[in-house]
Design a protein around this motif. Sequence first.
Motif, PDB file in Angstrom:
ATOM      1  N   GLY A 292      21.901 -15.302  24.825  1.00 60.77           N
ATOM      2  CA  GLY A 292      22.966 -14.805  23.967  1.00 60.77           C
ATOM      3  C   GLY A 292      22.582 -13.571  23.178  1.00 60.77           C
ATOM      4  N   TYR A 293      21.278 -13.400  22.906  1.00 60.29           N
ATOM      5  CA  TYR A 293      20.846 -12.319  22.029  1.00 60.29           C
ATOM      6  C   TYR A 293      19.843 -11.365  22.671  1.00 60.29           C
ATOM      7  CZ  TYR A 293      22.924 -15.434  18.567  1.00 60.29           C
ATOM      8  OH  TYR A 293      23.799 -16.234  17.879  1.00 60.29           O
ATOM      9  N   SER A 294      19.322 -11.741  23.840  1.00 66.42           N
ATOM     10  CA  SER A 294      18.279 -10.924  24.435  1.00 66.42           C
ATOM     11  C   SER A 294      18.152 -11.209  25.921  1.00 66.42           C
ATOM     12  CB  SER A 294      16.929 -11.208  23.745  1.00 66.42           C
ATOM     13  OG  SER A 294      16.541 -12.561  23.981  1.00 66.42           O
ATOM     14  N   GLU A 295      17.310 -10.405  26.582  1.00 63.33           N
ATOM     15  CA  GLU A 295      16.952 -10.638  27.979  1.00 63.33           C
ATOM     16  C   GLU A 295      15.432 -10.556  28.087  1.00 63.33           C
ATOM     17  OE1 GLU A 295      19.011  -7.717  30.216  1.00 63.33           O
ATOM     18  OE2 GLU A 295      18.369  -6.032  28.976  1.00 63.33           O
ATOM     19  N   VAL A 296      14.877 -11.324  29.026  1.00 60.44           N
ATOM     20  CA  VAL A 296      13.428 -11.462  29.142  1.00 60.44           C
ATOM     21  C   VAL A 296      13.020 -11.319  30.598  1.00 60.44           C
ATOM     22  CG1 VAL A 296      11.445 -12.982  28.751  1.00 60.44           C
ATOM     23  CG2 VAL A 296      13.364 -12.999  27.138  1.00 60.44           C
ATOM     24  N   TRP A 297      11.894 -10.620  30.824  1.00 60.88           N
ATOM     25  CA  TRP A 297      11.342 -10.536  32.174  1.00 60.88           C
ATOM     26  C   TRP A 297       9.817 -10.409  32.082  1.00 60.88           C
ATOM     27  CZ3 TRP A 297      13.621  -6.488  29.644  1.00 60.88           C
ATOM     28  CH2 TRP A 297      12.889  -5.301  29.537  1.00 60.88           C
ATOM     29  N   PRO A 298       9.083 -10.772  33.145  1.00 61.87           N
ATOM     30  CA  PRO A 298       7.617 -10.707  33.105  1.00 61.87           C
ATOM     31  C   PRO A 298       7.066  -9.368  33.578  1.00 61.87           C
ATOM     32  CG  PRO A 298       8.313 -11.877  35.069  1.00 61.87           C
ATOM     33  CD  PRO A 298       9.571 -11.517  34.321  1.00 61.87           C
ATOM     34  N   VAL A 299       5.923  -8.983  33.002  1.00 56.60           N
ATOM     35  CA  VAL A 299       5.185  -7.797  33.439  1.00 56.60           C
ATOM     36  C   VAL A 299       3.696  -8.131  33.416  1.00 56.60           C
ATOM     37  CG1 VAL A 299       6.921  -6.218  32.492  1.00 56.60           C
ATOM     38  CG2 VAL A 299       4.903  -6.789  31.132  1.00 56.60           C
ATOM     39  N   ARG A 300       2.924  -7.318  34.136  1.00 57.20           N
ATOM     40  CA  ARG A 300       1.477  -7.327  33.984  1.00 57.20           C
ATOM     41  C   ARG A 300       1.062  -5.921  33.545  1.00 57.20           C
ATOM     42  NH1 ARG A 300      -0.441 -12.110  36.457  1.00 57.20           N
ATOM     43  NH2 ARG A 300       0.861 -12.795  38.205  1.00 57.20           N
ATOM     44  N   ILE A 301       0.220  -5.851  32.524  1.00 59.57           N
ATOM     45  CA  ILE A 301      -0.240  -4.571  32.003  1.00 59.57           C
ATOM     46  C   ILE A 301      -1.620  -4.266  32.578  1.00 59.57           C
ATOM     47  CG2 ILE A 301      -0.757  -3.240  29.926  1.00 59.57           C
ATOM     48  CD1 ILE A 301       1.123  -5.017  28.375  1.00 59.57           C
ATOM     49  N   HIS A 302      -1.829  -3.023  32.978  1.00 60.43           N
ATOM     50  CA  HIS A 302      -3.133  -2.619  33.498  1.00 60.43           C
ATOM     51  C   HIS A 302      -4.214  -2.984  32.472  1.00 60.43           C
ATOM     52  CE1 HIS A 302      -6.448  -0.043  34.788  1.00 60.43           C
ATOM     53  NE2 HIS A 302      -5.841   0.068  35.960  1.00 60.43           N
ATOM     54  N   PRO A 303      -5.330  -3.569  32.914  1.00 60.53           N
ATOM     55  CA  PRO A 303      -6.343  -4.056  31.955  1.00 60.53           C
ATOM     56  C   PRO A 303      -6.909  -2.986  31.036  1.00 60.53           C
ATOM     57  CG  PRO A 303      -7.192  -4.040  34.219  1.00 60.53           C
ATOM     58  CD  PRO A 303      -5.712  -3.840  34.301  1.00 60.53           C
ATOM     59  N   ALA A 304      -6.927  -1.726  31.472  1.00 63.26           N
ATOM     60  CA  ALA A 304      -7.432  -0.657  30.607  1.00 63.26           C
ATOM     61  C   ALA A 304      -6.439  -0.271  29.530  1.00 63.26           C
ATOM     62  CB  ALA A 304      -7.799   0.569  31.443  1.00 63.26           C
ATOM     63  N   HIS A 305      -5.226  -0.796  29.611  1.00 66.97           N
ATOM     64  CA  HIS A 305      -4.168  -0.385  28.684  1.00 66.97           C
ATOM     65  C   HIS A 305      -3.758  -1.487  27.717  1.00 66.97           C
ATOM     66  CE1 HIS A 305      -2.937   3.645  30.240  1.00 66.97           C
ATOM     67  NE2 HIS A 305      -3.673   3.229  31.250  1.00 66.97           N
ATOM     68  N   GLN A 306      -4.550  -2.542  27.624  1.00 71.95           N
ATOM     69  CA  GLN A 306      -4.223  -3.569  26.641  1.00 71.95           C
ATOM     70  C   GLN A 306      -5.429  -4.432  26.348  1.00 71.95           C
ATOM     71  OE1 GLN A 306      -3.786  -7.111  26.848  1.00 71.95           O
ATOM     72  NE2 GLN A 306      -4.140  -7.492  29.040  1.00 71.95           N
ATOM     73  N   ASP A 307      -5.502  -4.907  25.100  1.00 69.94           N
ATOM     74  CA  ASP A 307      -6.466  -5.942  24.735  1.00 69.94           C
ATOM     75  C   ASP A 307      -5.782  -7.017  23.899  1.00 69.94           C
ATOM     76  OD1 ASP A 307      -6.119  -4.869  22.217  1.00 69.94           O
ATOM     77  OD2 ASP A 307      -8.196  -4.237  21.941  1.00 69.94           O
ATOM     78  N   ILE A 308      -4.461  -7.119  24.049  1.00 73.25           N
ATOM     79  CA  ILE A 308      -3.688  -8.065  23.249  1.00 73.25           C
ATOM     80  C   ILE A 308      -3.713  -9.469  23.840  1.00 73.25           C
ATOM     81  CG2 ILE A 308      -2.155  -6.354  22.212  1.00 73.25           C
ATOM     82  CD1 ILE A 308      -0.109  -6.916  24.357  1.00 73.25           C
ATOM     83  N   ILE A 309      -4.079  -9.608  25.123  1.00 77.17           N
ATOM     84  CA  ILE A 309      -4.175 -10.921  25.747  1.00 77.17           C
ATOM     85  C   ILE A 309      -5.115 -10.803  26.940  1.00 77.17           C
ATOM     86  CG2 ILE A 309      -2.160 -10.543  27.232  1.00 77.17           C
ATOM     87  CD1 ILE A 309      -1.510 -13.526  26.955  1.00 77.17           C
ATOM     88  N   ARG A 310      -5.899 -11.841  27.164  1.00 78.40           N
ATOM     89  CA  ARG A 310      -6.827 -11.852  28.280  1.00 78.40           C
ATOM     90  C   ARG A 310      -6.573 -13.073  29.150  1.00 78.40           C
ATOM     91  NH1 ARG A 310      -7.865  -6.861  29.121  1.00 78.40           N
ATOM     92  NH2 ARG A 310      -9.046  -5.804  27.486  1.00 78.40           N
ATOM     93  N   SER A 311      -6.881 -12.918  30.419  1.00 77.10           N
ATOM     94  CA  SER A 311      -6.702 -14.010  31.359  1.00 77.10           C
ATOM     95  C   SER A 311      -7.783 -15.065  31.141  1.00 77.10           C
ATOM     96  CB  SER A 311      -6.760 -13.475  32.801  1.00 77.10           C
ATOM     97  OG  SER A 311      -6.726 -14.546  33.727  1.00 77.10           O
ATOM     98  N   SER A 312      -7.403 -16.328  31.333  1.00 72.55           N
ATOM     99  CA  SER A 312      -8.386 -17.410  31.237  1.00 72.55           C
ATOM    100  C   SER A 312      -9.296 -17.435  32.458  1.00 72.55           C
ATOM    101  CB  SER A 312      -7.660 -18.757  31.103  1.00 72.55           C
ATOM    102  OG  SER A 312      -6.760 -18.954  32.196  1.00 72.55           O
ATOM    103  N   ASP A 313      -8.887 -16.725  33.511  1.00 76.17           N
ATOM    104  CA  ASP A 313      -9.680 -16.628  34.734  1.00 76.17           C
ATOM    105  C   ASP A 313     -10.096 -15.176  34.934  1.00 76.17           C
ATOM    106  OD1 ASP A 313     -10.851 -16.753  37.192  1.00 76.17           O
ATOM    107  OD2 ASP A 313      -9.032 -17.254  38.309  1.00 76.17           O
ATOM    108  N   PRO A 314     -11.357 -14.820  34.593  1.00 73.25           N
ATOM    109  CA  PRO A 314     -11.796 -13.427  34.699  1.00 73.25           C
ATOM    110  C   PRO A 314     -11.668 -12.846  36.098  1.00 73.25           C
ATOM    111  CG  PRO A 314     -13.377 -14.747  33.457  1.00 73.25           C
ATOM    112  CD  PRO A 314     -12.409 -15.702  34.066  1.00 73.25           C
ATOM    113  N   SER A 315     -11.728 -13.690  37.113  1.00 73.38           N
ATOM    114  CA  SER A 315     -11.623 -13.207  38.489  1.00 73.38           C
ATOM    115  C   SER A 315     -10.192 -13.138  38.985  1.00 73.38           C
ATOM    116  CB  SER A 315     -12.441 -14.111  39.420  1.00 73.38           C
ATOM    117  OG  SER A 315     -11.926 -15.439  39.413  1.00 73.38           O
TER     118      SER A 315
END
Length: 327
Positions: free
Chosen positions: A211-234
Motif C-alpha cells: 500500500g505504501y511502497s514496493e520492494v525488490w532484491p539486489v546484490r551490491i558489488h563487494p567493493a561498494h558496500q560494507d553495510i552487510i556481509r554474507s555468512s558464507d565467505p565463499s
Amino acid sequence: MSWSGSTSRNGDQAGPLTEMLQDAKIECPRESHFYFIPVDVIRKLEEKRPVREELRRIFPRMDRDPLDHYVHLICTKATRIFAILLASSMDIQEAICDLLDEGITDVNLPFVRVPLYGVERGGRSSSSSFTLAKYEHTNCQREGHAGCGIRALSNWGGFKIETLSRDQWLALAPVFRRASKGIPHYHFEDNTVFPFTEDDENNNEKLKSGGYSEVWPVRIHPAHQDIIRSSDPSGPEPLIAVKRLFSRDQKVFDKERYMLTLLTLKHHPHLVKLLTTYTYKRRFHLLCPYANANLRTYWRLNSPKKDWSTYHWALRPCFARPHGFIY
C-alpha cells in the motif's frame, strides 16, 4: 601547457590499464547499456608504475620531470578522472594533462552541464547546447554562465562533450559505508549508475508492491558496500531489499526512517535492520536485509516435517517479536 602534440596512437592498440578498465565494466541494470567500473579496480590507478606506463604510451615524447608530475597528480588526486578518460567510448585520453593543468581533480566530479549562448556555441562541431563545468557550478548564480565551463574542454566538439558527460558515470558508482553512529543517508544524482551485480527491479516476479511502497532484491558489488556481509565467505554477496516509498513527502519518509532506525539500534535478532537510506530521482529508498519469504510462504513452499522441533522453530520468532518491541 598542452601536450597534444606529443601524443602517439600506436595504431589502435590499447594500453594495459585501458584494457583492465574496459574488461572490468559491469552493466547495471542488465541490457540497459549503463555500466560501472568497480572502485577496487579504479584504486589500481593509485599505483605509479602502471600509470606511468600508460602515460608514456599516450605521450611518448614527454620528458621525465613533467611525466613524474602528472603521475603523482593522477595517483593522488585524479584516479577517477583518468579512469573515465581511459575507459570512455571515445579517444579522449590525451585530455588528462590539460585537465590537471587547470586544477581539475576527482573532487570536481561529477561534471555538470553549462548552457552555451551566442558566440560560445558558434565554434562547436555539433548542435550540442552545453559544455561541462566543475560540480561546484551547481550553485552558480552568474548571469549567462559566461566562462563557467572547463577551459580544457573549450575546443571540444559537441559530440565529445556529450560523450564525456555520459561516460563519467562509469567511475562514479556510489559506495555504501557503515556509519560509526546512526544510519547514513545519501543523495544521488539522477544519472547515477548503481553498483548492483544483480537488480530485480524489472522482474515482475521479484518486485513486490504494497500500500505504501514496493520492494525488490539486489546484490551490491563487494567493493561498494560494507553495510552487510554474507555468512558464507565463499558464497555470493547477500541479497539486500530495496524499499522505495510511493510517497514523495519528506515527512512520510522521515517518519519511516525514524521508526526503522529505532528498531535497528535495539540490535534485536528478530527486528528488521535498516542498513542505509538514499534519495534518487526525488524518490526515497531504504535498504534492509532481504528475506526470500515470510513464514507462511516458506511453509507453503518447503512443506517441513510436522513434529515438535518444527513447531518449536516456527513459534520461537513469534514469541520473540513482542519481546523485541519492549526490549
